[in-house]
Write a protein that holds these residues in place. Structure first.
Motif, PDB file in Angstrom:
ATOM      1  N   ALA A 169      35.283  43.502  42.004  1.00  0.00           N
ATOM      2  CA  ALA A 169      36.074  44.704  42.280  1.00  0.00           C
ATOM      3  C   ALA A 169      36.755  44.612  43.645  1.00  0.00           C
ATOM      4  CB  ALA A 169      35.179  45.948  42.221  1.00  0.00           C
ATOM      5  N   ALA A 170      36.044  44.065  44.631  1.00  0.00           N
ATOM      6  CA  ALA A 170      36.629  43.909  45.963  1.00  0.00           C
ATOM      7  C   ALA A 170      37.804  42.940  45.929  1.00  0.00           C
ATOM      8  CB  ALA A 170      35.568  43.420  46.946  1.00  0.00           C
ATOM      9  N   ARG A 171      37.631  41.824  45.230  1.00  0.00           N
ATOM     10  CA  ARG A 171      38.719  40.846  45.138  1.00  0.00           C
ATOM     11  C   ARG A 171      39.918  41.448  44.409  1.00  0.00           C
ATOM     12  NH1 ARG A 171      36.092  36.901  43.148  1.00  0.00           N
ATOM     13  NH2 ARG A 171      35.828  35.681  45.049  1.00  0.00           N
ATOM     14  N   GLN A 172      39.663  42.184  43.335  1.00  0.00           N
ATOM     15  CA  GLN A 172      40.753  42.800  42.582  1.00  0.00           C
ATOM     16  C   GLN A 172      41.512  43.804  43.447  1.00  0.00           C
ATOM     17  OE1 GLN A 172      39.540  44.571  38.870  1.00  0.00           O
ATOM     18  NE2 GLN A 172      41.558  45.438  38.466  1.00  0.00           N
ATOM     19  N   LEU A 173      40.778  44.561  44.255  1.00  0.00           N
ATOM     20  CA  LEU A 173      41.409  45.532  45.147  1.00  0.00           C
ATOM     21  C   LEU A 173      42.285  44.832  46.187  1.00  0.00           C
ATOM     22  CD1 LEU A 173      41.794  48.359  46.387  1.00  0.00           C
ATOM     23  CD2 LEU A 173      39.687  47.961  47.697  1.00  0.00           C
ATOM     24  N   ILE A 174      41.745  43.794  46.798  1.00  0.00           N
ATOM     25  CA  ILE A 174      42.493  43.066  47.833  1.00  0.00           C
ATOM     26  C   ILE A 174      43.735  42.408  47.237  1.00  0.00           C
ATOM     27  CG2 ILE A 174      42.367  41.074  49.386  1.00  0.00           C
ATOM     28  CD1 ILE A 174      39.362  41.857  49.760  1.00  0.00           C
ATOM     29  N   ASP A 175      43.588  41.801  46.061  1.00  0.00           N
ATOM     30  CA  ASP A 175      44.730  41.155  45.413  1.00  0.00           C
ATOM     31  C   ASP A 175      45.797  42.188  45.039  1.00  0.00           C
ATOM     32  OD1 ASP A 175      43.244  38.885  45.693  1.00  0.00           O
ATOM     33  OD2 ASP A 175      42.962  38.510  43.550  1.00  0.00           O
ATOM     34  N   ALA A 176      45.360  43.315  44.485  1.00  0.00           N
ATOM     35  CA  ALA A 176      46.318  44.357  44.096  1.00  0.00           C
ATOM     36  C   ALA A 176      47.058  44.885  45.317  1.00  0.00           C
ATOM     37  CB  ALA A 176      45.586  45.501  43.379  1.00  0.00           C
ATOM     38  N   TYR A 177      46.329  45.033  46.425  1.00  0.00           N
ATOM     39  CA  TYR A 177      46.977  45.460  47.668  1.00  0.00           C
ATOM     40  C   TYR A 177      48.080  44.489  48.052  1.00  0.00           C
ATOM     41  CZ  TYR A 177      47.967  45.800  52.593  1.00  0.00           C
ATOM     42  OH  TYR A 177      48.645  45.886  53.785  1.00  0.00           O
ATOM     43  N   TYR A 178      47.824  43.203  47.949  1.00  0.00           N
ATOM     44  CA  TYR A 178      48.814  42.189  48.318  1.00  0.00           C
ATOM     45  C   TYR A 178      50.072  42.321  47.465  1.00  0.00           C
ATOM     46  CZ  TYR A 178      50.865  37.517  48.922  1.00  0.00           C
ATOM     47  OH  TYR A 178      51.713  36.477  49.169  1.00  0.00           O
TER      48      TYR A 178
END
Length: 292
Positions: free
Chosen positions: A71-80
């Motif tokens: 979930a953290a990786r998905q959030l960071i990627d989506a932010y990018y």
């Protein structure tokens, strides 16, 4: 890594005491954007969101719970991706980057909901509409959004390949081609063809008309309309039309609009750009979707 956003130098001259940890976070951030379709400096659309990723750091993924890490990786990627395909950082970039950092950190700590982050608000920062991209986006070798379009292709599930060699255009291959000076930015509708049809150069160099290919492949196409060079490749290179079509569509290029011979060139070209913009934005919406 919060020192990136500080305005006053400290007694160490701006060098943080945990320098090795900072370097690990920088390496992690660069690896993330490389995996998201920007494997080299020349293909990176924008540095500011990389600063935020570095500041959030690999520490955000140090958890024993795989679900939380995902979930953290998905959030960071989506932010990018939202950073690349919205107007979030076109104005007041430094203030907004600081705000992004604080909001991301709070979400990752479980202190606020993803939906409260301003960058994910369609009211304030909607993704660019397909119609705008079709008319206004700059070239893939120069424009921030043009480069971002290529990143979206390289990060998509299609895993694009070179149209003739069939080699996967992964990060390592992109870097290799760049080092050998063999990475070309190909006009799907060649400049020569469009200039002869009276299309303005600004429209010719729209990023939706660009894909990255091996230079040796690009040289096969530079002066022929798409329907002609597709026929030439299948006749001379031993590649079936079905295989070539699959390779072309792997770059999120609408094949039927690309090879169409119905209507005048400038009309076909306009339809192609819009069709490709819609294809690309389907992928970008998926990439930019944060965890619910």
């Amino acid at each position: 890594m919060e020192y990136l956003f500080e305005t006053e130098s400290d007694e160490n001259g701006g060098v943080p005491g945990n320098f090795e940890e900072v370097l690990r976070d920088v390496e992690w951030a660069l690896m993330r954007v490389s995996n998201m379709g920007s494997p080299s400096r020349s293909t990176l659309p924008s540095w500011p969101p990389v600063h935020v990723l570095t500041a959030v750091g690999s520490r955000s993924l140090r958890d024993d719970d795989p679900a939380k890490v995902n979930a953290a990786r998905q959030l960071i990627d989506a932010y990018y991706w939202r950073s690349l395909f919205t107007n979030r950082h076109e104005r007041q970039a430094n203030d907004r980057l600081h705000e992004d950092l604080e909001e991301l950190s709070s979400v990752l700590k479980g202190e606020r909901e993803v939906g409260t982050m301003r960058i994910f608000s369609d009211q304030h920062h909607p993704l660019y509409p397909s119609e705008w991209l079709a008319e206004s986006v700059g070239w893939i070798g120069k424009s921030r959004i043009g480069k971002a379009l290529v990143a979206g292709v390289l990060a998509s599930k299609t895993t694009p390949v070179d149209w003739i060699t069939g080699e996967f255009l992964r990060a390592t291959h992109i870097r290799q081609l760049e080092q050998e000076r063999n990475l070309d930015r190909h006009h799907v509708f060649p400049k020569k063809v469009l200039l002869e049809a009276g299309v303005p150069e600004r429209e010719i160099n729209n990023g939706l008309n660009g894909v990255v290919l091996d230079r040796r492949t690009n040289r096969q196409f530079w002066k022929y309309p798409p329907h002609e060079y597709v026929a030439n490749v299948t006749r001379k290179k031993g590649i079936t039309e079905g295989e070539l079509r699959e390779r072309i569509e792997g770059h999120l290029v609408p094949y039927e609009e690309m090879i169409s011979v119905t209507g005048k060139t400038h009309v076909r070209y306009s339809k192609f750009r819009l069709a490709r913009a819609r294809l690309l934005m389907e992928t970008i919406r998926q990439l930019a979707q944060p965890p619910q």
